[in-house]
Design an enzyme around this catalytic site. Structure first.
Site, PDB file in Angstrom:
ATOM      1  N   ARG A 176       2.647   9.446   2.274  1.00 22.61           N
ATOM      2  CA  ARG A 176       3.661   8.720   1.482  1.00 22.61           C
ATOM      3  C   ARG A 176       3.673   9.293   0.061  1.00 22.61           C
ATOM      4  NH1 ARG A 176       3.908   2.323   1.854  1.00 22.61           N
ATOM      5  NH2 ARG A 176       6.084   2.767   1.359  1.00 22.61           N
ATOM      6  N   ASN A 178       8.418   0.530  -8.400  1.00 20.73           N
ATOM      7  CA  ASN A 178       7.918  -0.524  -7.490  1.00 20.73           C
ATOM      8  C   ASN A 178       8.938  -0.659  -6.365  1.00 20.73           C
ATOM      9  OD1 ASN A 178       5.938  -2.591  -6.844  1.00 20.73           O
ATOM     10  ND2 ASN A 178       7.503  -4.087  -7.348  1.00 20.73           N
ATOM     11  N   LYS A 179       8.674  -1.540  -5.452  1.00 19.73           N
ATOM     12  CA  LYS A 179       9.542  -1.731  -4.277  1.00 19.73           C
ATOM     13  C   LYS A 179      11.018  -1.834  -4.645  1.00 19.73           C
ATOM     14  CE  LYS A 179       8.628  -1.730  -0.855  1.00 19.73           C
ATOM     15  NZ  LYS A 179       8.752  -0.463  -0.082  1.00 19.73           N
ATOM     16  N   ASP A 237       3.894   0.899  -8.116  1.00 22.29           N
ATOM     17  CA  ASP A 237       3.380   1.998  -7.291  1.00 22.29           C
ATOM     18  C   ASP A 237       3.058   3.231  -8.121  1.00 22.29           C
ATOM     19  OD1 ASP A 237       5.129   0.273  -5.367  1.00 22.29           O
ATOM     20  OD2 ASP A 237       3.660   1.371  -4.167  1.00 22.29           O
ATOM     21  N   ARG A 280      -0.711  -0.872   3.351  1.00 17.83           N
ATOM     22  CA  ARG A 280       0.355  -0.609   2.383  1.00 17.83           C
ATOM     23  C   ARG A 280       0.008  -1.291   1.064  1.00 17.83           C
ATOM     24  NH1 ARG A 280       1.421  -5.134   1.412  1.00 17.83           N
ATOM     25  NH2 ARG A 280       2.814  -4.492  -0.250  1.00 17.83           N
ATOM     26  N   GLY A 281       0.845  -1.019   0.035  1.00 20.61           N
ATOM     27  CA  GLY A 281       0.519  -1.512  -1.299  1.00 20.61           C
ATOM     28  C   GLY A 281      -0.304  -0.415  -1.972  1.00 20.61           C
ATOM     29  N   ALA A 282       0.073  -0.078  -3.209  1.00 20.46           N
ATOM     30  CA  ALA A 282      -0.481   1.116  -3.854  1.00 20.46           C
ATOM     31  C   ALA A 282      -2.019   1.175  -3.870  1.00 20.46           C
ATOM     32  CB  ALA A 282       0.099   1.228  -5.258  1.00 20.46           C
ATOM     33  N   GLN A 324       8.364  -7.523   3.053  1.00 23.65           N
ATOM     34  CA  GLN A 324       6.982  -7.739   2.606  1.00 23.65           C
ATOM     35  C   GLN A 324       6.828  -9.069   1.876  1.00 23.65           C
ATOM     36  OE1 GLN A 324       8.655  -4.872   2.324  1.00 23.65           O
ATOM     37  NE2 GLN A 324       7.333  -3.078   2.341  1.00 23.65           N
TER      38      GLN A 324
HETATM   39  O1  MRU Z   1       6.174   0.035   0.745  1.00 22.15           O
HETATM   40  P1  MRU Z   1       5.040  -0.819   0.283  1.00 22.15           P
HETATM   41  O2  MRU Z   1       4.940  -2.109   1.021  1.00 22.15           O
HETATM   42  O3  MRU Z   1       3.728  -0.058   0.274  1.00 22.15           O
HETATM   43  O4  MRU Z   1       5.393  -1.164  -1.225  1.00 22.15           O
HETATM   44  C1  MRU Z   1       4.483  -1.902  -1.976  1.00 22.15           C
HETATM   45  C2  MRU Z   1       4.943  -2.292  -3.321  1.00 22.15           C
HETATM   46  O5  MRU Z   1       6.001  -1.900  -3.779  1.00 22.15           O
HETATM   47  C3  MRU Z   1       4.006  -3.109  -4.150  1.00 22.15           C
HETATM   48  O6  MRU Z   1       4.700  -3.957  -5.010  1.00 22.15           O
HETATM   49  C4  MRU Z   1       3.128  -2.165  -4.989  1.00 22.15           C
HETATM   50  O7  MRU Z   1       2.496  -1.227  -4.176  1.00 22.15           O
HETATM   51  C5  MRU Z   1       2.125  -2.890  -5.782  1.00 22.15           C
HETATM   52  S1  MRU Z   1       0.764  -3.385  -4.768  1.00 22.15           S
HETATM   53  C6  MRU Z   1      -0.435  -4.108  -5.678  1.00 22.15           C
END
Ligand code: MRU
Length: 348
Positions: free
Chosen positions: A92, A250-251, A240, A49-51, A199
């Site tokens: 996703r 973002n989250k 993201d 996970r994470g962009a 997270q």
């Molecule tokens: O649902 P997730 O855990 O994939 O969400 C991740 C985030 O929102 C992060 O802040 C974002 O991807 C930046 S990662 C460098």
């Protein structure tokens, strides 16, 4: 970094090795994905996970999905390649790094259509590994640019996890903090736990503690109180998808945090590589927001915390308008008070 979040292991017949982030911090376990369905599942279920990490997984997953296509016909190969791309693209919707990586793999395949299928396959593996290597370099560069904004003794709030676990190296939002620490600056970080999947609590707190950075965990609803009563000099979060006008997804919870930061006159920074920008969209209104299963809210981590049958809304992301962002930290430098023109100038 104590762990390598994602890497290609082996040669043409190798696998994509990822840390299973759903069981951290209790257990550090690696998964080797050898088929495209396992990669899709790992992305969908947030094992990876994470962009930026999702983008790398998508590129490596594409190669895994096409390496066993049996044909000598390039056009037949490219047709089947499209199916793999659409399949991975269905995992996703929000992080544009995934779609940017798929687009890059597609361009690579199409621009080599004069070669044999065997050669195209090898070139695609090289491209996926290149995407991973470039992300490592971007993290380091974001760290260097972002650390310039951090002074010795600063207090910072971060949300979700935009650290090493979200990238191939040491992160985006956490990169400036790791670099500041390397530069000998003492900092203190408040970590939003980040409901519903935690997270922040599970991953960011773990990463900061491993790096021996002074960190304090707070529930998301404590941020206003913390900004008012504790030393908070800036907020740094990841993204993201950033629209061409600077609006940044973002989250879930990030938008609210940006409003709190504005109210308390605290600069709000977004750290992200160029692979997180979406120049095909004009504003954040066009960013697709993933909605996830209600169980993540009603019985996260196996414990029921709401009545059976209650209605639930579970958006995984929100959009912070560019006007709330003091600067975007990229691998190319810092874009202060981001707008369409400044973004275009720095990134072109
Ligand atoms: O649902 P997730 O855990 O994939 O969400 C991740 C985030 O929102 C992060 O802040 C974002 O991807 C930046 S990662 C460098």
């Amino acid at each position: 970094m104590p762990v390598s979040t994602i890497e290609w292991e082996g040669d043409f017949n190798g696998s994509v090795k990822i840390v299973d982030q759903t069981i951290l911090p209790g257990m550090l376990k690696y998964i080797s994905c050898t088929d495209v369905e396992t990669v899709w599942d790992a992305i969908k279920k947030l094992k990876v996970r994470g962009a930026p990490a999702i983008g790398i997984a998508a590129a490596m997953g594409t190669f895994i999905g096409i390496r066993n296509i049996e044909t000598d016909s390039v056009s037949e190969f490219l047709n089947k390649f499209e199916d793999v791309i659409s399949y991975i693209g269905s995992s996703r919707p929000t992080a544009v790094n995934l779609f940017n990586a798929l687009e890059r793999m597609k361009k690579t395949a199409n621009s080599n259509e004069n070669k044999s299928v065997k050669e195209i396959k090898s070139i695609l593996l090289e491209e996926a590994i290149k995407i991973c290597d470039e992300d490592k370099a971007s993290c380091r560069s974001i760290g260097t640019h972002g650390a310039a904004l951090i002074k010795d003794g600063m207090g910072i709030i971060t949300h979700c996890n935009a650290g090493g676990l979200a990238t191939a190296d040491f992160g985006t939002a956490l990169a400036p903090m790791f670099t500041a620490k390397e530069q000998g600056k003492k900092i203190h970080v408040f970590v939003d736990e980040t409901r519903p999947l935690l997270q922040g609590a599970r991953l960011t707190a773990w990463e900061l503690m491993n790096a021996e950075i002074d960190a304090t965990l707070i529930c998301d609803n404590m941020a206003a109180h913390v900004m008012k009563n504790k030393k908070v000099d800036c907020v740094i979060v990841g993204a993201d998808r950033i629209a061409s006008n600077g609006d940044a997804a973002n989250k879930i919870g990030t938008y609210g945090l940006s409003i709190l930061a504005k109210e308390h006159n605290i600069p709000f920074y977004v750290a992200a590589p160029v692979s997180t920008f979406d120049f095909n969209i004009q504003s954040g209104d066009e960013i697709p927001i993933e909605e996830r299963q209600p169980e993540e809210v009603t019985e996260g981590f196996g414990m029921r915390t709401a009545p059976q049958g209650v209605k639930v809304f579970n958006p995984a992301f929100d959009v912070t308008p560019a006007v709330n962002i003091a600067a975007i930290i990229t691998e190319h430098g810092i874009i202060e008070k981001p707008d369409r023109e400044k973004i275009k100038t720095l990134i072109d």
